[in-house]
Design a protein around this motif. Sequence first.
Motif, PDB file in Angstrom:
ATOM      1  N   GLY A 168      29.938  75.554  54.088  1.00 19.30           N
ATOM      2  CA  GLY A 168      30.021  75.480  55.583  1.00 19.30           C
ATOM      3  C   GLY A 168      29.422  74.218  56.041  1.00 19.30           C
ATOM      4  N   GLY A 169      28.385  73.649  55.771  1.00 23.35           N
ATOM      5  CA  GLY A 169      27.689  72.740  56.311  1.00 23.35           C
ATOM      6  C   GLY A 169      28.492  71.516  56.099  1.00 23.35           C
ATOM      7  N   SER A 170      29.150  71.094  54.753  1.00 17.87           N
ATOM      8  CA  SER A 170      29.938  70.260  54.334  1.00 17.87           C
ATOM      9  C   SER A 170      31.335  70.236  55.201  1.00 17.87           C
ATOM     10  CB  SER A 170      30.420  70.039  52.979  1.00 17.87           C
ATOM     11  OG  SER A 170      29.312  69.985  52.159  1.00 17.87           O
ATOM     12  N   ALA A 171      31.824  71.176  55.448  1.00 24.36           N
ATOM     13  CA  ALA A 171      33.156  71.434  55.891  1.00 24.36           C
ATOM     14  C   ALA A 171      32.894  71.223  57.590  1.00 24.36           C
ATOM     15  CB  ALA A 171      33.482  72.931  56.139  1.00 24.36           C
ATOM     16  N   ALA A 172      31.595  71.390  58.192  1.00 24.56           N
ATOM     17  CA  ALA A 172      31.349  71.185  59.637  1.00 24.56           C
ATOM     18  C   ALA A 172      31.404  69.697  59.742  1.00 24.56           C
ATOM     19  CB  ALA A 172      30.261  71.739  60.061  1.00 24.56           C
ATOM     20  N   LEU A 173      30.727  69.097  58.996  1.00 22.72           N
ATOM     21  CA  LEU A 173      30.809  67.689  58.911  1.00 22.72           C
ATOM     22  C   LEU A 173      32.221  66.874  58.730  1.00 22.72           C
ATOM     23  CD1 LEU A 173      28.667  65.455  59.139  1.00 22.72           C
ATOM     24  CD2 LEU A 173      28.514  65.206  56.686  1.00 22.72           C
ATOM     25  N   THR A 174      32.785  67.434  57.778  1.00 27.46           N
ATOM     26  CA  THR A 174      34.455  66.751  57.777  1.00 27.46           C
ATOM     27  C   THR A 174      35.164  67.190  58.993  1.00 27.46           C
ATOM     28  OG1 THR A 174      34.215  67.203  55.545  1.00 27.46           O
ATOM     29  CG2 THR A 174      36.384  67.067  56.366  1.00 27.46           C
ATOM     30  N   ILE A 175      35.026  68.446  59.370  1.00 29.17           N
ATOM     31  CA  ILE A 175      35.751  68.863  60.664  1.00 29.17           C
ATOM     32  C   ILE A 175      35.473  67.915  61.932  1.00 29.17           C
ATOM     33  CG2 ILE A 175      36.233  70.569  62.205  1.00 29.17           C
ATOM     34  CD1 ILE A 175      36.198  72.400  59.896  1.00 29.17           C
ATOM     35  N   SER A 176      34.177  67.537  62.113  1.00 30.28           N
ATOM     36  CA  SER A 176      33.513  66.705  63.026  1.00 30.28           C
ATOM     37  C   SER A 176      34.386  65.453  63.085  1.00 30.28           C
ATOM     38  CB  SER A 176      32.068  66.737  63.140  1.00 30.28           C
ATOM     39  OG  SER A 176      31.586  68.153  63.178  1.00 30.28           O
ATOM     40  N   PHE A 177      34.288  64.867  61.728  1.00 28.50           N
ATOM     41  CA  PHE A 177      34.763  63.605  61.598  1.00 28.50           C
ATOM     42  C   PHE A 177      36.259  63.686  62.039  1.00 28.50           C
ATOM     43  CE2 PHE A 177      36.842  60.513  58.923  1.00 28.50           C
ATOM     44  CZ  PHE A 177      36.443  59.295  59.332  1.00 28.50           C
ATOM     45  N   ALA A 178      37.074  64.563  61.565  1.00 25.79           N
ATOM     46  CA  ALA A 178      38.517  64.446  61.835  1.00 25.79           C
ATOM     47  C   ALA A 178      38.503  64.593  63.479  1.00 25.79           C
ATOM     48  CB  ALA A 178      39.113  65.841  61.351  1.00 25.79           C
ATOM     49  N   VAL A 179      37.796  65.418  64.332  1.00 30.91           N
ATOM     50  CA  VAL A 179      38.017  65.486  65.599  1.00 30.91           C
ATOM     51  C   VAL A 179      37.517  64.051  66.379  1.00 30.91           C
ATOM     52  CG1 VAL A 179      36.852  66.539  67.732  1.00 30.91           C
ATOM     53  CG2 VAL A 179      37.455  67.949  65.651  1.00 30.91           C
ATOM     54  N   LEU A 180      36.702  63.374  65.772  1.00 23.67           N
ATOM     55  CA  LEU A 180      36.139  62.429  66.244  1.00 23.67           C
ATOM     56  C   LEU A 180      37.280  61.231  66.228  1.00 23.67           C
ATOM     57  CD1 LEU A 180      32.433  61.956  64.991  1.00 23.67           C
ATOM     58  CD2 LEU A 180      33.335  62.072  67.362  1.00 23.67           C
ATOM     59  N   LEU A 181      38.016  61.173  64.948  1.00 25.24           N
ATOM     60  CA  LEU A 181      39.025  60.140  64.856  1.00 25.24           C
ATOM     61  C   LEU A 181      40.416  60.624  65.847  1.00 25.24           C
ATOM     62  CD1 LEU A 181      39.612  60.012  60.886  1.00 25.24           C
ATOM     63  CD2 LEU A 181      38.769  58.256  62.333  1.00 25.24           C
ATOM     64  N   LEU A 182      40.499  61.582  66.230  1.00 28.84           N
ATOM     65  CA  LEU A 182      41.468  62.039  67.355  1.00 28.84           C
ATOM     66  C   LEU A 182      41.093  61.770  68.565  1.00 28.84           C
ATOM     67  CD1 LEU A 182      42.928  65.072  65.518  1.00 28.84           C
ATOM     68  CD2 LEU A 182      43.873  62.882  65.670  1.00 28.84           C
ATOM     69  N   ALA A 183      39.869  62.194  69.049  1.00 30.87           N
ATOM     70  CA  ALA A 183      39.342  62.054  70.569  1.00 30.87           C
ATOM     71  C   ALA A 183      38.532  61.133  70.780  1.00 30.87           C
ATOM     72  CB  ALA A 183      38.733  63.647  70.671  1.00 30.87           C
ATOM     73  N   TRP A 184      38.070  60.327  69.855  1.00 25.07           N
ATOM     74  CA  TRP A 184      36.745  59.409  70.222  1.00 25.07           C
ATOM     75  C   TRP A 184      37.366  58.035  69.669  1.00 25.07           C
ATOM     76  CZ3 TRP A 184      31.245  61.138  70.945  1.00 25.07           C
ATOM     77  CH2 TRP A 184      30.526  60.119  71.524  1.00 25.07           C
TER      78      TRP A 184
END
Length: 442
Positions: free
Chosen positions: A23-39
């Motif tokens: 779950g921790g590894s997935a949370a990090l990956t999802i956060s990165f994906a969101v950053l690429l799209l929104a930041w």
Amino acid sequence: MISAHGMGGGSDLPISASSAVVGGSAALTISFAVLLLAWRTPCLEGAGRQVRALPPLPPLTRLVDATATRASLRLLGLFVLAFSVWAALAGQDDVSSNPVFGIFYVLLWVGLVPASLFLGPVIKAVSPARSIAFALSTALRLDPRVGRWRLPAWVGLWPAALGLFAFVWTELVSPDGTALATVTTWLFGYLVVTVAGGVAFGATWFERADPFEVYSNLLAHLSPWRRNANGAIELVAPLRNLAGMPVRPGLLAVTSVLLGSTAFDSFSGSTAWLQFTQSTSANVTVVETFLLVGVCVLVGAAFWLATVLPSRTARVPAREMPGRLAHSMVPIIVGYMVAHYLTLLVESGQQTLIQASDPLGTGLNLFGTANHEVNIWLSLHPTFLATVKVIAIVTGHVLGVIAAHDRAIGLLPSRDHSTAQLPLLLVMVAYTFTGLYLLFGL
């Protein structure tokens, strides 16, 4: 007391330890994906600043800069040093009764983390080494701010990295780390080197070579306080404060020692390693020294490779990218420190304050704490403790990804924003996976 870090095992989690790791590894990956799209533009620094600092706080600035405040903090630092010397010379060589060990390993090393996060660069304000160097420089008719010589810029933070390594080696590897003579010798050597360097090179030496001050200043860049260009204190978003950290040679070495030593501490306390050290005929101190060096080098090398190799199109030379992005490791370090040393700070910290009232073991009660008892609430609530540790590690990595992404998109062309950051994401996922794996002893 010193070696019992109060580690909550995987069985203490409300979910399985393997689920926490995944779950921790997935949370990090999802956060990165969101950053690429929104930041997509830098928000923490540069022309794209969107996080504004609040107006300066003149009353707070006047209070902090007041002569009485500065003098009081200096006297506090000198008092703690004098008290520690007294306890070291006249007290018993016993971890369970002499507060020197707790002052050195707990209050100074671990306590500076929350102190620097909430108050700013506290070591700089209370450092007895600075006070002694100031007095000697004045007596020698030297400017304490400048010293006799100028410290070359290429030196950077490398002396601090070496000092930090010397500390963690003493704490984690030295077979005599809990001997009073070892602690006393280390502190004496530290004072001689820092004071002599301060007289020779002025304030710059403490900012770049004092291991405790450099560590505190590093963490202070994640605090909500900073000084603006006019020297006034202002309230600012911690990640924006972090983005303003100066880039100096040796910064990656400092962060690698801090992160690598915590990982080593977790691994060296595992059942498998303890069984190995008890059954091997090799010199355990030598083996652990090489292992500590290897872990620190591995942490730094992985980060270096993940940032320098994909950065050939960056707006700065590829060799500068690791240093430019090294600040993103600070939240990760904080997460690991909270996860690994929270119980040590809370419970052994209390024990140190109790011991401080009777430093010689003769029945004194100098500060009225000798008859107090340690509150072990954290140890009695392992599920809460384990949950806090998982949250600390995952949060630290997510904030690290945000800091790295914001800096990277300002240095990389838009076409490389995703591909050039993937190696660093993989390294941070590896940090997360390994940290949780070691923490819960899978």
